[in-house]
Design an enzyme around this catalytic site. Sequence first.
Site, PDB file in Angstrom:
ATOM      1  N   LYS A   1       0.758  -1.253  -0.140  1.00 41.86           N
ATOM      2  CA  LYS A   1      -0.038  -0.026   0.136  1.00 41.86           C
ATOM      3  C   LYS A   1       1.004   1.159  -0.076  1.00 41.86           C
ATOM      4  CE  LYS A   1      -2.159  -1.080   3.902  1.00 41.86           C
ATOM      5  NZ  LYS A   1      -1.511  -2.197   4.271  1.00 41.86           N
TER       6      LYS A   1
ATOM      7  N   ARG B   1      -9.381   0.535   9.391  1.00 37.98           N
ATOM      8  CA  ARG B   1      -8.987  -0.621  10.004  1.00 37.98           C
ATOM      9  C   ARG B   1      -9.762  -1.453  10.534  1.00 37.98           C
ATOM     10  NH1 ARG B   1      -2.771   0.125   9.297  1.00 37.98           N
ATOM     11  NH2 ARG B   1      -1.960  -1.901   9.481  1.00 37.98           N
TER      12      ARG B   1
ATOM     13  N   ARG C   1      11.775  -6.446   4.683  1.00 37.55           N
ATOM     14  CA  ARG C   1      11.775  -4.834   4.911  1.00 37.55           C
ATOM     15  C   ARG C   1      12.369  -4.674   6.401  1.00 37.55           C
ATOM     16  NH1 ARG C   1       5.756  -1.837   4.609  1.00 37.55           N
ATOM     17  NH2 ARG C   1       5.589  -2.993   6.702  1.00 37.55           N
TER      18      ARG C   1
ATOM     19  N   ARG D   1      11.909  -1.590  11.791  1.00 39.42           N
ATOM     20  CA  ARG D   1      10.499  -1.367  12.401  1.00 39.42           C
ATOM     21  C   ARG D   1      10.441  -2.804  13.263  1.00 39.42           C
ATOM     22  NH1 ARG D   1       5.525  -0.150   8.368  1.00 39.42           N
ATOM     23  NH2 ARG D   1       4.611  -1.404  10.317  1.00 39.42           N
TER      24      ARG D   1
ATOM     25  N   ARG E   1      -0.517  -9.430  13.661  1.00 36.37           N
ATOM     26  CA  ARG E   1      -1.037  -8.257  12.571  1.00 36.37           C
ATOM     27  C   ARG E   1      -1.845  -8.926  11.449  1.00 36.37           C
ATOM     28  NH1 ARG E   1       4.193  -5.782  10.846  1.00 36.37           N
ATOM     29  NH2 ARG E   1       3.330  -4.364   9.624  1.00 36.37           N
TER      30      ARG E   1
HETATM   31  P1  AMP Z   1       1.078   0.057   9.253  1.00 33.21           P
HETATM   32  O1  AMP Z   1       2.317   0.857   8.971  1.00 33.21           O
HETATM   33  O2  AMP Z   1       0.130   0.739   8.297  1.00 33.21           O
HETATM   34  O3  AMP Z   1       1.332  -1.248   9.030  1.00 33.21           O
HETATM   35  O4  AMP Z   1       0.727   0.284  10.893  1.00 33.21           O
HETATM   36  C1  AMP Z   1       1.698  -0.043  11.625  1.00 33.21           C
HETATM   37  C2  AMP Z   1       0.711  -0.130  12.809  1.00 33.21           C
HETATM   38  O5  AMP Z   1       0.342   0.964  13.310  1.00 33.21           O
HETATM   39  C3  AMP Z   1      -0.264  -1.074  13.149  1.00 33.21           C
HETATM   40  O6  AMP Z   1       0.177  -2.490  13.497  1.00 33.21           O
HETATM   41  C4  AMP Z   1      -1.110  -0.568  13.987  1.00 33.21           C
HETATM   42  O7  AMP Z   1      -0.689  -0.977  15.303  1.00 33.21           O
HETATM   43  C5  AMP Z   1      -0.955   0.875  13.986  1.00 33.21           C
HETATM   44  N1  AMP Z   1      -2.141   1.439  13.095  1.00 33.21           N
HETATM   45  C6  AMP Z   1      -1.625   1.959  11.881  1.00 33.21           C
HETATM   46  N2  AMP Z   1      -2.948   2.257  11.337  1.00 33.21           N
HETATM   47  C7  AMP Z   1      -3.836   1.916  12.094  1.00 33.21           C
HETATM   48  C8  AMP Z   1      -5.393   1.910  12.216  1.00 33.21           C
HETATM   49  N3  AMP Z   1      -5.996   2.717  11.045  1.00 33.21           N
HETATM   50  N4  AMP Z   1      -5.968   1.545  13.119  1.00 33.21           N
HETATM   51  C9  AMP Z   1      -5.383   1.289  14.534  1.00 33.21           C
HETATM   52  N5  AMP Z   1      -4.208   0.873  14.415  1.00 33.21           N
HETATM   53  C10 AMP Z   1      -3.282   1.593  13.263  1.00 33.21           C
END
Ligand code: AMP
Length: 356
Positions: A180, A255, A294, A300, A312
């Site tokens: 994404k 989400r 990654r 991360r 996740r």
């Molecule tokens: P991502 O970079 O999108 O994979 O997000 C990394 C982490 O940020 C996720 O595993 C969640 O802990 C938190 N996070 C990101 N977006 C959301 C969301 N829309 N709702 C809740 N937690 C989020």
Amino acid sequence: MSEAQVQAAVKSVAEKVAADYKNEVPLFVGVLNGAFMFVSDFLKHYPYDCEVSFVKLSSYRGLTSTGIVQTLLDVSEDIDGRSVVILEDIIDTGRTLKELVLLFSNANVKDFKIASLFYKSDVYNGEYAIDYWGIEIPDKFIVGYGLDYMELGRNLKEVYQLNQKHMINLVLFGKPGAGKGTQAEFLKEKYNLKHISTGDLFRYNMKNNTELGQLAKSYIDNGDLVPDEVTIKMLEDAVEKNADASGFIFDGFPRTAAQAEALDTFLEGRDMKVNATIALEANDEVLIQRLLERGKVSGRSDDQDESKIRNRFDEYNQKTAPLKDYYEAQGKFHSVNGIGAIDEITHRLGKVIEEL
Ligand code: AMP
């Protein structure tokens, strides 16, 4: 709304208040910045003795649920025993109003009333009685007569509704590692869109050790979702900060069902909408390999441990995957094969976008 309509509403509020306070000297308290025009014209229509003062509050949006409010300008008068009438430009959800009521809760006022020029009765939480109002309006974003859009438009004599029908707003959907963020980087250039990644926003806040970052850290480290109320506020702030964008790519948001509903409501209030939700499809084993790779370069913590990655995915399957039905019911769900060369996938996404 024409200047005459606005003025008629101001006059009607002033007359209703005047009928109740003609035998005393009320203290009118205007709420800056938005109410300055209303206060000024209200006073011109108010025929009896009165005093006037102002307050200015700043709330740290994004964390308003925790009630952190700063008073930038307080009422300097001795208000004990006085009748206070708050003059607000607009009553929306009631968030600011709650802060105002708190501000006055320690004072020994004789009587405390609220008068607002505009009143969004459909969205107001109803916590306090609104004693006087000029015009009830639907939940639309309005500008003019003291009310701003990105600080502009306060000097307009009329009131306008923001027109954003030409925008394109996309939700990029898919499991962690689906690509994404990578694809959003290309799409934002190609279609002149603003990319908002909630994951990036959280990581930015964690890096800068902000209150929001501290709050989100333990959830993110474990691969759990951050609570909705925090995430939704953060997203709304990001959209508002980029109000001049010609459209958004939402990456990693929504989400949960609550986030999807909040996004629809929020956008609708600004005359915007989600035009399409596009899912990038890939199977778990490919995604796990991508994320572990990654993790070696990104640092991360949630990418480096397979059990966190699986958590996740579990969060995704339980809370996010059902949103497919939500967007399908609105006729907005599209799906694209997320496996292949990066530019091939960008091309597949472009085909969907150009058909919108
Ligand atoms: P991502 O970079 O999108 O994979 O997000 C990394 C982490 O940020 C996720 O595993 C969640 O802990 C938190 N996070 C990101 N977006 C959301 C969301 N829309 N709702 C809740 N937690 C989020």
